[in-house]
Design a protein around this motif. Sequence first.
Motif, PDB file in Angstrom:
ATOM      1  N   UNK A 167       0.610  -1.494   0.295  1.00  0.00           N
ATOM      2  CA  UNK A 167      -0.070   0.515  -0.558  1.00  0.00           C
ATOM      3  C   UNK A 167       1.154   1.455   0.303  1.00  0.00           C
ATOM      4  N   UNK A 168       0.642   2.122  -0.019  1.00  0.00           N
ATOM      5  CA  UNK A 168       0.969   3.307  -0.559  1.00  0.00           C
ATOM      6  C   UNK A 168      -0.048   4.605  -0.196  1.00  0.00           C
ATOM      7  N   UNK A 169       0.001   6.192   0.237  1.00  0.00           N
ATOM      8  CA  UNK A 169      -0.729   7.305   0.442  1.00  0.00           C
ATOM      9  C   UNK A 169       0.317   8.101   0.435  1.00  0.00           C
ATOM     10  N   UNK A 170       0.510   8.585  -1.121  1.00  0.00           N
ATOM     11  CA  UNK A 170       1.191   9.570  -1.031  1.00  0.00           C
ATOM     12  C   UNK A 170       0.335  10.809  -2.012  1.00  0.00           C
ATOM     13  N   UNK A 175     -10.709  14.013  10.562  1.00  0.00           N
ATOM     14  CA  UNK A 175     -12.310  13.802   9.304  1.00  0.00           C
ATOM     15  C   UNK A 175     -11.481  13.402   8.787  1.00  0.00           C
ATOM     16  N   UNK A 176     -10.023  14.380   7.887  1.00  0.00           N
ATOM     17  CA  UNK A 176     -10.132  13.676   5.952  1.00  0.00           C
ATOM     18  C   UNK A 176      -8.717  12.708   6.135  1.00  0.00           C
ATOM     19  N   UNK A 177      -8.578  12.640   7.380  1.00  0.00           N
ATOM     20  CA  UNK A 177      -7.990  11.191   7.628  1.00  0.00           C
ATOM     21  C   UNK A 177      -8.371  10.029   7.836  1.00  0.00           C
ATOM     22  N   UNK A 217       1.263   9.447   4.165  1.00  0.00           N
ATOM     23  CA  UNK A 217       0.116   9.540   4.987  1.00  0.00           C
ATOM     24  C   UNK A 217       0.525   8.716   5.512  1.00  0.00           C
ATOM     25  N   UNK A 218       1.919   7.542   6.414  1.00  0.00           N
ATOM     26  CA  UNK A 218       1.448   6.798   6.886  1.00  0.00           C
ATOM     27  C   UNK A 218       2.588   6.981   7.682  1.00  0.00           C
ATOM     28  N   UNK A 275      -6.045   3.529  12.048  1.00  0.00           N
ATOM     29  CA  UNK A 275      -7.092   4.077  11.050  1.00  0.00           C
ATOM     30  C   UNK A 275      -7.412   3.570  10.023  1.00  0.00           C
ATOM     31  N   UNK A 276      -5.909   3.504   9.258  1.00  0.00           N
ATOM     32  CA  UNK A 276      -6.077   2.585   8.172  1.00  0.00           C
ATOM     33  C   UNK A 276      -6.209   1.283   8.627  1.00  0.00           C
TER      34      UNK A 276
END
Length: 495
Positions: free
Chosen positions: A260-263, A379-381, A412-413, A421-422
């Motif tokens: 996974x990635x959260x860029x 809330x965004x996260x 984000x990680x 939360x993820x």
Amino acid sequence: MLLLGIDVGTSSIKVSVVDAQTQKNLASAQYPETESPITTLQPGWAEQSPDMWWQHVQQAIKICNQSGKYDPQDVAAIGIAYQMHGLVLVDKDQNLLRDSIIWCDSRAVQIGEKAFDAIGHEKCLSHLLNSPGNFTVSKLAWVKQNEPQTYARVDKIMLPGDYIAMKLSGEITTSISALSEGVFFDFVNNSISQDIISQYGFSESLFPKVQPVFSNHGGIMPSVAQQLGLKSGIPIAYKAGDQPNNALSLNVLNAGEVAATAGTSGVIYGVSDKLTYDLQSRVNTFAHVNYTDQQKSLGVLLCINGTGSLYRWTKNLFGSAMGYNQMNNEAAQAPLGSNGLRILPFGNGAERMLNNELIGVHFHNIDLNLHTHAHIFRAVQEGIASAFRYGVDIMRENGMNPTVIRAGKANLFLSDLFAQTFVNATGIPVELYNNDGSVGAALGAGIGAGIFSSPQEAFKQMHPLQLIEPNTSAFEPIYQEWKSLLLKQLSISSS
């Protein structure tokens, strides 16, 4: 012996230099420090200048060299990772013909849908493993239809990493992985798709020479080598899209393994050994970096366009005086569920997992007397984590059931709150690693140049930093409320 990795991102270029013997990252540089611009000529459009990428690549390499932590003359191979699905066009003299139509541009959705109908849904999915959708193939068709004078001058089509390799070496190559990424490849016939060629009226001469991902894609030209302080002729030994490369950097190469990635965007990328596809093309299947005729290694990709891009937008509007660490700390002060504030994070182009709907970002239940910027940050996260859960459930529908997900401790990680939360949203443990795309590209170069005898040797020093386990089921009702808001918005958008 050193390896140099280049990661051509949407926001910036990152370069890392890795010691091949120890697999340690000796130096990294990112350029520019602020985010690179995206040109939006019309709503839903997104373009970037490939020449800007090239200028930024050179600057990042020079900054790395100036660290004094290594001798640039010891670099033995170069690897390139790049933002996927972008279209780059050059003429016979390798002159750039227009800015790149990048991955989050939505202008070609209808062109792809017409081709999906014309070729036939079953034929597209069984042979291409995808709908032509909004991928590179349909962006090229858009240029053909709307800019015929430009199209008439095209000698070769490329993806973003191919352009950087061309500027370094003067050579243009592609791979099966890259062709599949653009939805040009027929997996059944193991060739460029004749259905695509016929449907769009393309000439096969537009496609570069096809080579394995791990191979010599050209040597550095003397003039470029001198300018960058490198040896002339060192090979570009690896090229891959950013998500297959992210999986490689996490040693995700075998069936059942998931990264996974959260860029700028958020991605779940799982490896399969079956020619699998989603009937609605909400998740997409491409040839993985280690795909061969004998080993059908495929990457099943779920993409959420607006993850890090939404957090950056939030920072600009609500936390301009803060760093991301401070935003993350503020978010952690708000309660679970953000006192009812819900955010749909879909404002960066048409979302494939939402059947190419362009629904935008939506804030729900704002209480002007209650909610603060801390609630917004949280809330965004939570909204992004919910979008990941929605996508993971689609992957589960398609037979992908990960028991653990590997991710780099980046973007984000870096937020402990987001990581937990993820995990709570998806119910899947996450292993975090100290790795990133540019390091993965460097190690990929070592594999391609034969410096490592196998991928296993390239990653023998890699160990997880931490394992994050689900620690509560309290997020489930928050997710179900978020999902009901999403489904309601989708019904409005499609009506």
